[in-house]
Design a protein around this motif. Sequence first.
Motif, short mmCIF file in Angstrom:
data_model
loop_
_atom_site.label_atom_id
_atom_site.label_comp_id
_atom_site.label_asym_id
_atom_site.label_seq_id
_atom_site.Cartn_x
_atom_site.Cartn_y
_atom_site.Cartn_z
N VAL A 134 55.68 41.81 28.49
CA VAL A 134 57.24 40.62 29.12
C VAL A 134 56.18 40.44 30.57
CG1 VAL A 134 58.46 41.29 31.86
CG2 VAL A 134 58.68 42.89 29.00
N GLU A 135 56.36 39.24 31.27
CA GLU A 135 56.06 38.03 31.88
C GLU A 135 55.32 38.23 33.56
OE1 GLU A 135 55.02 34.23 29.75
OE2 GLU A 135 56.57 34.28 31.22
N LYS A 136 54.94 39.13 34.21
CA LYS A 136 54.95 39.10 35.87
C LYS A 136 54.04 37.97 36.60
CE LYS A 136 54.31 43.20 39.10
NZ LYS A 136 53.61 43.98 39.07
N ASP A 137 54.43 37.80 37.67
CA ASP A 137 54.13 37.27 38.25
C ASP A 137 52.51 37.24 38.68
OD1 ASP A 137 52.90 34.67 40.96
OD2 ASP A 137 55.06 35.11 41.70
N PRO A 138 52.13 36.96 38.75
CA PRO A 138 50.09 36.96 38.81
C PRO A 138 49.84 37.49 40.17
CG PRO A 138 50.01 35.06 38.33
CD PRO A 138 51.18 35.24 38.10
N ARG A 139 50.95 37.11 41.02
CA ARG A 139 50.35 37.55 42.69
C ARG A 139 50.96 38.38 43.24
NH1 ARG A 139 52.15 32.28 41.46
NH2 ARG A 139 51.69 30.44 42.81
N ASP A 140 51.32 39.03 42.14
CA ASP A 140 51.55 41.04 42.01
C ASP A 140 50.57 41.68 42.23
OD1 ASP A 140 54.45 39.83 43.40
OD2 ASP A 140 55.71 40.64 40.65
N PHE A 141 49.51 41.19 41.44
CA PHE A 141 48.30 42.04 41.65
C PHE A 141 47.85 42.33 42.27
CE2 PHE A 141 44.05 41.91 39.94
CZ PHE A 141 43.57 43.05 39.55
N TRP A 142 46.72 43.08 43.34
CA TRP A 142 46.48 43.43 44.37
C TRP A 142 45.99 42.79 44.93
CZ3 TRP A 142 41.74 44.34 46.24
CH2 TRP A 142 41.20 43.90 45.88
N SER A 143 44.83 42.27 44.68
CA SER A 143 44.61 41.27 45.00
C SER A 143 44.48 39.71 45.48
CB SER A 143 42.65 41.02 44.60
OG SER A 143 43.10 40.14 43.55
N PHE A 144 45.53 39.46 45.14
CA PHE A 144 46.02 38.11 45.20
C PHE A 144 47.28 38.25 46.27
CE2 PHE A 144 44.86 37.54 41.12
CZ PHE A 144 43.97 36.53 41.62
#
Length: 858
Positions: A134-144
């Motif tokens: 399942v794809e997820k928005d990379p902006r949800d990664f902690w450092s972003f």
Amino acid sequence: MPLAISLFVSAAAQAEEPAAEAKFSPEQIQFFEAKVAPLLTKHCSECHSAESRKLEGGLILDNRASILAGGDSGAAVEPGNVEDSLFIQAVRYGEFSYQMPPKAKLADEEIAIFEKWVADGMADPRGGEAITYVEKDPRDFWSFKDPQRHDPPQVKQADWPQGRVDHFILAKQEEQGLSPSPPAAPTTLVRRLYFDLTGLPPTKEQIDAFAADSSPEAIEKLVDQLLASPHFGERWARHWLDVARYADTKGYVFQEDRAYPGAYKYRDWVVTSLNEDLPFDQFVAQQLAADRLPEGERHLEALGYLTLGRRFLNNKHDILDDRIDVVARGFLGLTVACARCHDHKFDPISQADYYSMYGVLGGTKEETPEGMPPILHDEKPHDVRIFKRGQAGNRGDIAKRQFLSVLTDKDKPLPLTDGSGRLQLAQAITARDNPLTARVFVNRVWGHLFGEGLVTTPSDFGAQGEKPSHPQLLDDLAVEFMEDGWSVKRLIRRLLLTATYQQASADRADCRAIDPTNIYLWRMNRRRLDFEASRDSLLVATGSLDETLGGPAVDITANPSPPRRTIYGQVDRQNLPGMFRTFDFAGPDAHCPIRPETTVPQQALFMLNSSFIMNQADKLARDSAPQADPQQRVKQLYQRALGRDPSEAELKLAIQFVTSAPSDPAPATPWLYGYGSRDSETGKVAQFTPYASVSADGKTWQAAAELPNKVAGWSSLNAGGGHPGSLKFAAIRRFVAPTGGVITIEGKLRHKSENGDGVFVSIIGPGGPVGNWKAKHGGAATNVEQVEVKAGDVIDFVTESGETISNDTFEWTVNLLMRGDTIQAWNSASDFNTQRPVDAWTQLAQVLLVSNEFHFVD
């Protein structure tokens, strides 16, 4: 479109009944775990795992059910059927199948392992059902995500915190069943503060003054004093020069000057900027786009951050790749350069992002003004096409110059089109809504003060990097740093005035059992001095340090070593001296986020044998010589070297050592080098004075560091000859017989100059002269049939000037053959050395200068 990183959920939620688990023998399971699983991890997981940033072919190999479910081409394996399994066809590099892994075919023995695994039924103990990607928005990664301020957490030990930082630290400790350590002793804390802020040790007087100050403001006063010291900029500039991969040379180049003649101007700019507390956002702008700033605000030397990298035989693509890397990792903590040939395998960085930065940094022309590092100015800025697979001749789509897609709104790119776009890039990097820059820099500062960052991969805040140990604290500090006007000194001050920083470093077994690597900072980390602080401390201890700020680089490997601070030492990118490498200096070929810390025999050997260490020990001992009382002399050595008095046991042991040693130590070799004059009646040397200095190239003994010396003139000796001072101060090569016997001497003298009145040489044995010769515009044989000596007798080889001392350079080598109980031979040239005899006081000084107490900070 932004790239996606993966979340995975079980497909079991959509299945009516779970599939029955296959049964395998212990031997089959063992075969999988020992043979198959390591190959899957090594060759397949990067592209075919639920944890892959980008899943290839829809195929997940994380468990048996996913392998059987297969990917876009159907089931990957048919258990028991080797020939019809797509997985086996791919690893065999079949003519009509996929060829995996794509980089290179596996070894035959590795393919055989997979074939046996499939043939035996594909044993796999990794249970569970097929995984859906399942794809997820990379902006949800902690450092972003944008950092936020956080309320300090509640703690039980409410009287311990001295500020916001301590609340975050203590809360984590209490969660883990830990408690903080008591405060460090004042004598320990003052040394810690001096090294962290200036890189130099405090004197005993400075230590005593701090320890005697019982006022509540004592620590604050000292911190403010050290932050205002010009040595602060020198210390913290060296940290930044690691980030900037600074060097004074270009590396390997062809048919051009290897040096960056004005490189030091960038280094000095960093020192000055930190001393003046230039806000970090301006610090970034100057280094990326000083030429684009208003006339009165620009510091062109700051562009050395971009231009002082390796030259790669002037390959433009490699030079720009290096600049992209130093900008991305240095300021953003992202490995953008990994996307040169393909989309980043783990982080949401596309090739288009890479070539966007390529266009920004490549739309410039480089020039080198006299006395400056190379600078940049914009020239025909334009967008570039993506290089497919990183090959310049294989062009793809145009990559518009814009900021990294993951750091901008999904549907609103941030163009970088004003000129080259470098100034806009700097502004985007330091924008308040950029989630990375403040976090990355705050983490670097934390790492330098506490020994390890809150994120232990300080230049990789991506998926392959480590997550922060204290995420809320890191965010809080990052926001506060920006709100505080990006002031580096205020950030450092805030951290130094915490109870966390001021803890003792002593081990506590109960806490170590819970947190062996001190992640939660239940004590302060004990740290070894780095190369620069170690060398500088030796110069401070001997009163030798030249505190001049800035200037051209010097060769600190010379003998004697210039007494400049180590930051001003020449950094040769292609031929980094062994001394630098031995003590874990930052490799200047590329950005260095963390220096390695090794313990190797070469370090101990350097401390025991190097001329630099011996010269410092000798000076420390000689400076203490006016103290007639041995106890007072020992105390002075301890005070100068360690900033304290010796204990009673140390004092007793030192006195016993120096009083039991011979007053006139035997030389390391039978040769001594010095100057003096002859007695007119006996012809013997009336007074012999050992040379005090070695030339900068380490090849010549002389009376002082600079010649002519006001006492001995030009008197000097090297392996092949030398130069006399005058009739009064001849050059004397003295041989001290190690045993008794009869010595035969053969020698060759030469005065090569066609000018001057030549030189006079004499060989003087225990009973007086045994031969005299003159050479003027020519040479002479200087042979002596025999000289009888006892152990300890000397033979002097004396060279004197004529009436004038000009053009008196001479060559004179001698061979000595002794017949006694054994036959021994010496040669004045091959035996030549620049090490002086070491007496007990010098040995004691050396012991103190190489001790752990000297080179570690608690």
